[in-house]
Design a protein around this motif. Structure first.
Motif, PDB file in Angstrom:
ATOM      1  N   VAL A  70      -4.702 -21.308 114.868  1.00 30.23           N
ATOM      2  CA  VAL A  70      -3.634 -22.313 114.849  1.00 30.23           C
ATOM      3  C   VAL A  70      -4.162 -23.668 115.308  1.00 30.23           C
ATOM      4  CG1 VAL A  70      -1.815 -20.619 115.209  1.00 30.23           C
ATOM      5  CG2 VAL A  70      -2.891 -21.703 117.184  1.00 30.23           C
ATOM      6  N   ASP A  71      -3.385 -24.707 115.018  1.00 31.78           N
ATOM      7  CA  ASP A  71      -3.791 -26.074 115.358  1.00 31.78           C
ATOM      8  C   ASP A  71      -3.616 -26.347 116.848  1.00 31.78           C
ATOM      9  OD1 ASP A  71      -4.556 -26.909 112.784  1.00 31.78           O
ATOM     10  OD2 ASP A  71      -2.467 -27.192 112.222  1.00 31.78           O
ATOM     11  N   ARG A 131     -31.363 -10.697 108.820  1.00 34.65           N
ATOM     12  CA  ARG A 131     -30.310 -11.426 108.113  1.00 34.65           C
ATOM     13  C   ARG A 131     -29.466 -12.169 109.152  1.00 34.65           C
ATOM     14  NH1 ARG A 131     -27.272  -6.821 105.253  1.00 34.65           N
ATOM     15  NH2 ARG A 131     -26.008  -8.518 104.403  1.00 34.65           N
ATOM     16  N   PRO A 132     -29.215 -13.448 108.939  1.00 32.98           N
ATOM     17  CA  PRO A 132     -28.448 -14.201 109.941  1.00 32.98           C
ATOM     18  C   PRO A 132     -27.004 -13.725 110.031  1.00 32.98           C
ATOM     19  CG  PRO A 132     -28.853 -15.534 107.988  1.00 32.98           C
ATOM     20  CD  PRO A 132     -29.659 -14.289 107.828  1.00 32.98           C
ATOM     21  N   ARG A 133     -26.467 -13.779 111.236  1.00 30.64           N
ATOM     22  CA  ARG A 133     -25.069 -13.428 111.473  1.00 30.64           C
ATOM     23  C   ARG A 133     -24.242 -14.712 111.402  1.00 30.64           C
ATOM     24  NH1 ARG A 133     -25.729 -11.367 117.267  1.00 30.64           N
ATOM     25  NH2 ARG A 133     -26.985 -13.271 117.205  1.00 30.64           N
ATOM     26  N   VAL A 134     -23.329 -14.751 110.459  1.00 27.63           N
ATOM     27  CA  VAL A 134     -22.516 -15.943 110.234  1.00 27.63           C
ATOM     28  C   VAL A 134     -21.061 -15.630 110.567  1.00 27.63           C
ATOM     29  CG1 VAL A 134     -21.746 -17.638 108.522  1.00 27.63           C
ATOM     30  CG2 VAL A 134     -24.082 -16.716 108.424  1.00 27.63           C
ATOM     31  N   VAL A 135     -20.489 -16.430 111.450  1.00 24.11           N
ATOM     32  CA  VAL A 135     -19.079 -16.285 111.813  1.00 24.11           C
ATOM     33  C   VAL A 135     -18.292 -17.375 111.095  1.00 24.11           C
ATOM     34  CG1 VAL A 135     -17.392 -16.390 113.676  1.00 24.11           C
ATOM     35  CG2 VAL A 135     -19.590 -15.241 114.038  1.00 24.11           C
ATOM     36  N   VAL A 136     -17.257 -16.957 110.358  1.00 24.36           N
ATOM     37  CA  VAL A 136     -16.433 -17.884 109.571  1.00 24.36           C
ATOM     38  C   VAL A 136     -15.019 -17.869 110.121  1.00 24.36           C
ATOM     39  CG1 VAL A 136     -15.494 -18.392 107.280  1.00 24.36           C
ATOM     40  CG2 VAL A 136     -17.829 -17.479 107.508  1.00 24.36           C
ATOM     41  N   LEU A 137     -14.484 -19.048 110.382  1.00 21.98           N
ATOM     42  CA  LEU A 137     -13.078 -19.132 110.768  1.00 21.98           C
ATOM     43  C   LEU A 137     -12.434 -20.344 110.111  1.00 21.98           C
ATOM     44  CD1 LEU A 137     -12.574 -21.483 113.190  1.00 21.98           C
ATOM     45  CD2 LEU A 137     -13.861 -19.806 114.500  1.00 21.98           C
ATOM     46  N   SER A 138     -11.194 -20.188 109.749  1.00 24.06           N
ATOM     47  CA  SER A 138     -10.424 -21.289 109.170  1.00 24.06           C
ATOM     48  C   SER A 138      -9.395 -21.746 110.193  1.00 24.06           C
ATOM     49  CB  SER A 138      -9.746 -20.843 107.874  1.00 24.06           C
ATOM     50  OG  SER A 138      -9.004 -19.663 108.069  1.00 24.06           O
ATOM     51  N   THR A 139      -8.938 -22.983 110.038  1.00 27.21           N
ATOM     52  CA  THR A 139      -7.976 -23.548 110.978  1.00 27.21           C
ATOM     53  C   THR A 139      -6.748 -24.045 110.240  1.00 27.21           C
ATOM     54  OG1 THR A 139      -8.913 -25.777 110.831  1.00 27.21           O
ATOM     55  CG2 THR A 139      -9.866 -24.290 112.477  1.00 27.21           C
ATOM     56  N   GLY A 140      -5.617 -23.961 110.913  1.00 26.89           N
ATOM     57  CA  GLY A 140      -4.377 -24.471 110.339  1.00 26.89           C
ATOM     58  C   GLY A 140      -3.205 -23.584 110.679  1.00 26.89           C
ATOM     59  N   SER A 141      -2.174 -24.171 111.311  1.00 26.95           N
ATOM     60  CA  SER A 141      -0.979 -23.400 111.673  1.00 26.95           C
ATOM     61  C   SER A 141      -0.187 -22.963 110.449  1.00 26.95           C
ATOM     62  CB  SER A 141      -0.082 -24.242 112.596  1.00 26.95           C
ATOM     63  OG  SER A 141      -0.755 -24.542 113.805  1.00 26.95           O
ATOM     64  N   GLU A 142      -0.479 -23.572 109.289  1.00 22.84           N
ATOM     65  CA  GLU A 142       0.246 -23.226 108.065  1.00 22.84           C
ATOM     66  C   GLU A 142      -0.320 -22.002 107.364  1.00 22.84           C
ATOM     67  OE1 GLU A 142      -3.212 -25.689 106.570  1.00 22.84           O
ATOM     68  OE2 GLU A 142      -1.998 -25.477 108.379  1.00 22.84           O
ATOM     69  N   LEU A 143      -1.453 -21.476 107.858  1.00 25.10           N
ATOM     70  CA  LEU A 143      -2.144 -20.400 107.160  1.00 25.10           C
ATOM     71  C   LEU A 143      -1.569 -19.031 107.517  1.00 25.10           C
ATOM     72  CD1 LEU A 143      -5.835 -21.634 107.493  1.00 25.10           C
ATOM     73  CD2 LEU A 143      -4.264 -21.933 105.571  1.00 25.10           C
ATOM     74  N   VAL A 144      -1.387 -18.223 106.486  1.00 25.49           N
ATOM     75  CA  VAL A 144      -0.853 -16.862 106.617  1.00 25.49           C
ATOM     76  C   VAL A 144      -1.850 -15.910 105.973  1.00 25.49           C
ATOM     77  CG1 VAL A 144       1.040 -15.312 105.971  1.00 25.49           C
ATOM     78  CG2 VAL A 144       1.522 -17.690 106.589  1.00 25.49           C
ATOM     79  N   GLN A 145      -1.998 -14.723 106.557  1.00 29.60           N
ATOM     80  CA  GLN A 145      -2.921 -13.743 106.018  1.00 29.60           C
ATOM     81  C   GLN A 145      -2.350 -13.091 104.762  1.00 29.60           C
ATOM     82  OE1 GLN A 145      -6.035 -13.559 107.411  1.00 29.60           O
ATOM     83  NE2 GLN A 145      -5.071 -15.303 108.409  1.00 29.60           N
ATOM     84  N   ALA A 155      -3.495 -36.395 112.040  1.00 31.18           N
ATOM     85  CA  ALA A 155      -3.093 -36.298 113.445  1.00 31.18           C
ATOM     86  C   ALA A 155      -3.322 -34.906 114.006  1.00 31.18           C
ATOM     87  CB  ALA A 155      -1.614 -36.687 113.571  1.00 31.18           C
ATOM     88  N   TYR A 156      -3.382 -33.891 113.116  1.00 33.56           N
ATOM     89  CA  TYR A 156      -3.525 -32.514 113.596  1.00 33.56           C
ATOM     90  C   TYR A 156      -4.912 -31.943 113.283  1.00 33.56           C
ATOM     91  CZ  TYR A 156       1.506 -32.672 114.264  1.00 33.56           C
ATOM     92  OH  TYR A 156       2.762 -33.015 114.684  1.00 33.56           O
ATOM     93  N   ASP A 157      -5.893 -32.797 113.115  1.00 33.61           N
ATOM     94  CA  ASP A 157      -7.244 -32.316 112.835  1.00 33.61           C
ATOM     95  C   ASP A 157      -7.919 -31.921 114.147  1.00 33.61           C
ATOM     96  OD1 ASP A 157      -6.978 -32.577 110.139  1.00 33.61           O
ATOM     97  OD2 ASP A 157      -7.758 -34.611 110.069  1.00 33.61           O
ATOM     98  N   VAL A 158      -7.537 -30.717 114.602  1.00 34.53           N
ATOM     99  CA  VAL A 158      -7.941 -30.278 115.939  1.00 34.53           C
ATOM    100  C   VAL A 158      -9.393 -29.849 116.008  1.00 34.53           C
ATOM    101  CG1 VAL A 158      -5.608 -29.569 116.543  1.00 34.53           C
ATOM    102  CG2 VAL A 158      -7.144 -27.936 115.458  1.00 34.53           C
TER     103      VAL A 158
END
Length: 440
Positions: A257-258, A207-221, A287-290
Motif C-alpha cells: 500500500v501507499d 542464479r541471482p535471487r530477485v525480489v519483486v514488489l509492486s506498490t499502490g493502494s489501488e492494487l488487488v490480487q 503526491a502519493y509516489d511513496v
C-alpha cells in the motif's frame, strides 16, 4: 558487496537510455562462485574449465543386443551356409567378470555390456537364429535373446566387420579432454555430461535471487473482487516471470500500500533473500509516489554508499526511473514506473542486463536486428525521446501492435519485439528499416 552507489547528476539532468544503463552496469558485480550439486546448478554459469577424468565410454561396449564373436568365425556366413558357433555364456551390462571368447565361440551380449576378451565384433541378434536352431530372428523374437544359459549353439547368417556395433572406449570424450569451458550455462545436456564423467558437484555463479514488489493502494490480487477505483496487480506477476525467464530465482512479494513506512519495512525484511530488488510504481511526481519517499531515506550513515537516486530518462515509455543500493550489503535496487508497458520495457532494458551480469554472463543484452517496418501509416515519436514500441517480428519485417499508450497490456501480450525509434527521429514511414529488440 554487490553494488556501489550510482552517479549523481542533478535533478534536472535528463539521462539518456545508454547513460542510465551504463551507470547501472558499472556498479553491479557478478555474484561470488559457489559449489553446487548438479541439479541445483541448472541454469548457472560455470566458472572453471571441466576436464574429463575418465574416458567416456570407459570401456569398449556393445551397441546392440546380439553375440560377441571373432571376425574370422563369421566370415562368409549366409542364409544358406550359416556360421554355427558354440555359445559360451552371457555378458550383461555392468558385469565385471568377463568370459573369454575363443575360436568357434560366441558370447551372448546385451546393449551396453563390455566387449569380452577375444571377441572382435558384435553380431546383432536379428542376424542370427537367437540360439533357437531356426531361421533369422524377426519381430517379437528379435527382442528376446534365446533361452538362458551358456550352453547350446547359435547360427549366424551374415558376416560382420571388425568392431561392428562396438562403442569404442573414449569415442565420446577421452580422459584429459576439456568437457566444458568456463562461462558455459548449464542446461540438461551439460548436466548429463557432468554426471557421465563422474562430477557430482560443480563450481558456478549462482542464479541471482530477485525480489519483486509492486506498490499502490489501488492494487488487488487476482481472484479477488474489484472495488471502486481498484485494478488488478499485473506488474509483480509480469516482472517475476520476466526475472525467471532471464535466469533468476525470483520471489514475488505482491502489492504494498501507499505508505512509506510499510514499504521501507517490507524492503528491509526482504533484503535477507535478495541479490537484487525490483519495485514498480510510485517513482514519478505524484503526491502519493511513496517509493521515492521511502527509498530516498533508506540508506543512513551506517550504510555508506547506500541510497536510491530517482531520474528522468529521455525515453518513452519509462521516463521516471530509480536506481541505487539498499541495506548493509548494498543490494542493488531498480525502481521502475508503474504503468504495465513502462514497467515491462524498463525491465527488458535495465533489469534483465543486471540479472545476466550477476550471473556472470558475457552477453547480457537481448539480441537486436534490423527489420522493415510494415504498417499502414507513419509512426510518430516525440523529439528528444527514444521510443520503444511493441511489435511482431517475422522474416525480417516488424509490425506495430497496439498504440503508444503505456497501459496497453493486451498489445504487450502479442508483442515479441520492441521497435526502437531514435531520439532525433520524429516520424518513421512504412517500409523504412528500423532497429528491433527481439524479446523471444
Amino acid at each position: 558487496m554487490n553494488s556501489a552507489a550510482p552517479r549523481t547528476a542533478g535533478q534536472d539532468h535528463l539521462w539518456s537510455v545508454d547513460e542510465h544503463l551504463e551507470d547501472i552496469l558499472a556498479t553491479v558485480r557478478p555474484l561470488e562462485p559457489i559449489e553446487l550439486n548438479l541439479l541445483d546448478a541448472q541454469g548457472c554459469v560455470l566458472v572453471e574449465d571441466v576436464t574429463v577424468p575418465v574416458s567416456l565410454p570407459p570401456f569398449d561396449n556393445s551397441s546392440m543386443d546380439g553375440y560377441a564373436v571373432r571376425v574370422a568365425d563369421v566370415a562368409g556366413a549366409s542364409e544358406e551356409f550359416p556360421a554355427v558357433l558354440d555359445v559360451v555364456g552371457d555378458v550383461a551390462a555392468g558385469q565385471a567378470d568377463l568370459i573369454q571368447v575363443g575360436p568357434g565361440q560366441a558370447a551372448r551380449i546385451m546393449t551396453g555390456a563390455p566387449l569380452p576378451p577375444g571377441a572382435e565384433t558384435v553380431v546383432p541378434v536379428e542376424w542370427t537364429d537367437g540360439g533357437l536352431g531356426e531361421g533369422p530372428v524377426t519381430g517379437m523374437r528379435a527382442r528376446s535373446l534365446a533361452p538362458e544359459g551358456a550352453e547350446g549353439q547359435v547360427r549366424v547368417y551374415r558376416p560382420a566387420e571388425a568392431r561392428a556395433h562396438v562403442r569404442a572406449m573414449g569415442s565420446d570424450v577421452k580422459a584429459g579432454d576439456r568437457a566444458l569451458d568456463a562461462g558455459t550455462v548449464l542446461g540438461p545436456p551439460q548436466i548429463a555430461l557432468l554426471a557421465s564423467i563422474g562430477r557430482g558437484t560443480v563450481r558456478v555463479r549462482p542464479r541471482p535471487r530477485v525480489v519483486v514488489l509492486s506498490t499502490g493502494s489501488e492494487l488487488v490480487q487476482p481472484d479477488e473482487g474489484l472495488g471502486s477505483g481498484q485494478i488488478y496487480d499485473s506488474n509483480s506477476f509480469a516482472l517475476t516471470a520476466a526475472a525467471r525467464d532471464a535466469g533468476a530465482i525470483a520471489y514475488r512479494v505482491g502489492a504494498v500500500v501507499d505508505d512509506a513506512e510499510i514499504l521501507r519495512s517490507t524492503i528491509e525484511d526482504q533484503l535477507v533473500r535478495a541479490d537484487l530488488m525490483v519495485t514498480t510504481g510510485g517513482v514519478s511526481v505524484g503526491a502519493y509516489d511513496v517509493v521515492k519517499e521511502a527509498l530516498s531515506h533508506l540508506g543512513d550513515e551506517d550504510e555508506a554508499g547506500s541510497g536510491v537516486e530517482f531520474r528522468k530518462l529521455a525515453m518513452q515509455p519509462g521516463k521516471p526511473q530509480g536506481f541505487g543500493s539498499v541495506g548493509p550489503d548494498h543490494i542493488p535496487l531498480l525502481a521502475l514506473p508503474g504503468n504495465p508497458v513502462s514497467s515491462y520495457v524498463s525491465f527488458e532494458l535495465f533489469v534483465r542486463p543486471v540479472i545476466r551480469t550477476l550471473m556472470g554472463l558475457g552477453d547480457v543484452h537481448r539480441p537486436r536486428t534490423r527489420a522493415t517496418l510494415t504498417t499502414g501509416k507513419a509512426l510518430t515519436s516525440p523529439k528528444g525521446r527514444r521510443q520503444f514500441l511493441r511489435g511482431e517480428y517475422a522474416d525480417g519485417s516488424v509490425t506495430p501492435v497496439g498504440g503508444a499508450g503505456s497501459h496497453l497490456v493486451a498489445a504487450l501480450a502479442r508483442a515479441d519485439a520492441l521497435i526502437v525509434v531514435p531520439e532525433d527521429v520524429e516520424s518513421v514511414e512504412p517500409g523504412a528499416e528500423v532497429e528491433v529488440v527481439l524479446l523471444r
